[in-house]
Design an enzyme around this catalytic site. Structure first.
Site, short mmCIF file in Angstrom:
data_model
loop_
_atom_site.label_atom_id
_atom_site.label_comp_id
_atom_site.label_asym_id
_atom_site.label_seq_id
_atom_site.Cartn_x
_atom_site.Cartn_y
_atom_site.Cartn_z
N SER A 40 0.93 -3.37 -5.74
CA SER A 40 0.19 -3.53 -4.49
C SER A 40 -1.30 -3.62 -4.71
O SER A 40 -2.07 -3.70 -3.75
CB SER A 40 0.49 -2.33 -3.59
OG SER A 40 0.28 -1.13 -4.31
N THR B 107 -2.21 0.11 -0.74
CA THR B 107 -3.61 0.09 -1.17
C THR B 107 -4.01 1.39 -1.84
O THR B 107 -3.64 2.46 -1.37
CB THR B 107 -4.47 -0.06 0.10
OG1 THR B 107 -4.14 -1.28 0.69
CG2 THR B 107 -5.95 0.04 -0.19
N THR C 146 -6.80 -3.70 -3.05
CA THR C 146 -5.43 -3.99 -2.61
C THR C 146 -5.09 -5.48 -2.73
O THR C 146 -6.00 -6.32 -2.77
CB THR C 146 -5.27 -3.59 -1.12
OG1 THR C 146 -3.90 -3.68 -0.74
CG2 THR C 146 -6.10 -4.48 -0.20
N ARG D 162 -4.51 -14.26 5.25
CA ARG D 162 -4.61 -12.98 5.95
C ARG D 162 -5.44 -11.98 5.12
O ARG D 162 -5.25 -11.81 3.93
CB ARG D 162 -3.21 -12.43 6.21
CG ARG D 162 -3.17 -11.10 6.98
CD ARG D 162 -3.08 -9.92 6.04
NE ARG D 162 -2.92 -8.65 6.76
CZ ARG D 162 -3.11 -7.47 6.18
NH1 ARG D 162 -3.41 -7.37 4.93
NH2 ARG D 162 -2.96 -6.36 6.88
N THR E 283 -5.27 3.62 4.33
CA THR E 283 -4.23 2.80 3.73
C THR E 283 -3.14 2.59 4.77
O THR E 283 -3.06 3.34 5.74
CB THR E 283 -3.67 3.45 2.45
OG1 THR E 283 -2.70 2.58 1.86
CG2 THR E 283 -3.02 4.79 2.74
N GLY E 284 -2.32 1.58 4.56
CA GLY E 284 -1.24 1.33 5.51
C GLY E 284 -1.46 0.03 6.25
O GLY E 284 -2.11 -0.89 5.72
C1 SD4 Z 1 -3.77 -4.06 4.29
N1 SD4 Z 1 -4.21 -1.70 4.29
O1 SD4 Z 1 -4.07 -5.11 3.72
C2 SD4 Z 1 -3.74 -2.79 3.48
C3 SD4 Z 1 -2.35 -2.61 2.93
C4 SD4 Z 1 -1.96 -1.21 2.60
O2 SD4 Z 1 -0.38 0.38 2.41
O3 SD4 Z 1 -2.73 -0.32 2.48
N2 SD4 Z 1 -0.71 -0.90 2.54
O4 SD4 Z 1 -3.43 -4.00 5.47
#
Ligand code: SD4
Length: 320
Positions: free
Chosen positions: A46, A176, A194, A204, A227-228
């Site tokens: 990731s 991330t 990330t 995106r 994160t997320g």
């Molecule tokens: C995103 N926040 O590109 C990042 C992805 C991520 O856990 O953190 N996933 O949206």
């Protein structure tokens, strides 16, 4: 000194970040060093090299970095450079700008002497090819697995019913890394790097390179990283929101509770979306929070060695 990093794959980067500060490096050097370690870690799909590509099979990376004094830099939609965090730092230090995107960021990286490489590995290529074989109109959704990591669920619609595919081989966590640190001199810094969401739409960009969404640092107040699901974080400007609450004297855990409750009101939120935060106040007091179970993070301080925690809401316990 304190060092914090998101997710299980942040454990070793966090150890490295803390050790760098123990050796006398600044918080800024420490978070960059930890982030670079993760960018090079091929088992982490990731971040950086070996990450999961977008819907066209193109691996694009986002990163941001911010220091104690409000200096910041970020890059987005960068291809073929393994260390976007260091390019972001160069943007911060060598340009009057904050963010460079796509081809412009890559040209800048070339000018600064960064080396290009193919970041796709056999594993990420295979995963992409499997994903391509899945039926049209497939939805990729993030959910928690029993192990507390995240996995992607593949769903499709048949005769109006939503069906799930058994995609055990595709259950790659995709998260991330965000790092926060406070060094011996009490200086704060943060970094975030990330590949964004797995198989994302080409072009995106998520919250991670957006200063104030995925990362925010104010040395006099505190630092926060997210994160997320980036769209949720961007709509709420979460990192900035959390730091601004600290500025008003709100305790870190209550600031996180408020940031999470704001995200809970987002009408785009679905059951399987996750968001996780870390916050580090100027005096070294820290906290973590997440929308739901399954979020893990690492923390190291002068009095407690690097430890992995399981977090849910604003409570957390050491992971066994
Ligand atoms: C995103 N926040 O590109 C990042 C992805 C991520 O856990 O953190 N996933 O949206």
């Amino acid at each position: 000194m304190e060092a914090l990093a998101t997710w299980k794959h942040g454990f070793e980067p966090n150890r490295i970040s803390f050790a760098a500060m123990a050796d006398g490096l600044s918080a800024l050097d420490a978070v960059e060093r930890g982030a670079r370690y993760c960018e090079d870690d091929l088992t982490c799909m990731s971040v950086g090299s070996g990450a999961i590509p977008d819907e066209l099979g193109v691996l694009t990376l986002d990163a941001s970095i911010m220091d104690h004094d409000g200096n910041c830099g970020s890059v987005s939609f960068v291809q073929n450079y393994p260390h976007p965090i260091s390019i972001a730092r160069k943007v911060m230090e060598e340009t009057p700008h904050i963010m460079l995107a796509g081809v412009g960021a890559e040209k800048f990286a070339e000018h600064e002497g960064f080396t290009k490489s193919n970041l796709m590995t056999d594993a990420s290529q295979k995963l992409y090819e499997k994903w391509k074989e899945l039926p049209e109109g497939l939805n990729v959704r993030l959910r928690r697995s029993e192990e507390g990591e995240h996995e992607y669920v593949f769903e499709y619609s048949e005769n109006g019913n939503t069906k799930k595919l058994d995609r055990k081989s595709l259950n790659e966590s995709h998260d991330t890394i965000g790092l926060l640190a406070r060094d011996k001199n009490g200086k704060l810094s943060g970094a975030c790097t990330t590949s964004g969401l797995a198989f994302k739409m080409h072009g995106r960009v998520g919250d991670s390179p957006i200063i104030g969404a995925g990362l925010y640092v104010d040395g006099e107040v505190g630092a926060a990283v997210a994160t997320g699901n980036g769209e949720l974080v961007m709509r709420a400007c979460s990192a900035f929101h959390i730091v601004e609450m600290l500025r008003q004297g709100i305790e870190p855990e209550h600031a996180l509770l408020e940031a999470i409750s704001r995200i809970k009101k987002d009408k785009h939120l679905t059951d399987d979306m996750q968001v996780g935060f870390l916050v580090l106040r100027h005096d070294g007091f820290w906290w973590a929070g997440s929308l739901r179970e399954g979020y893990q993070f690492a923390a190291a301080t002068d009095s407690k060695q690097n430890t992995l925690f399981n977090c849910s809401g604003i409570s957390f316990t050491p992971a066994s």
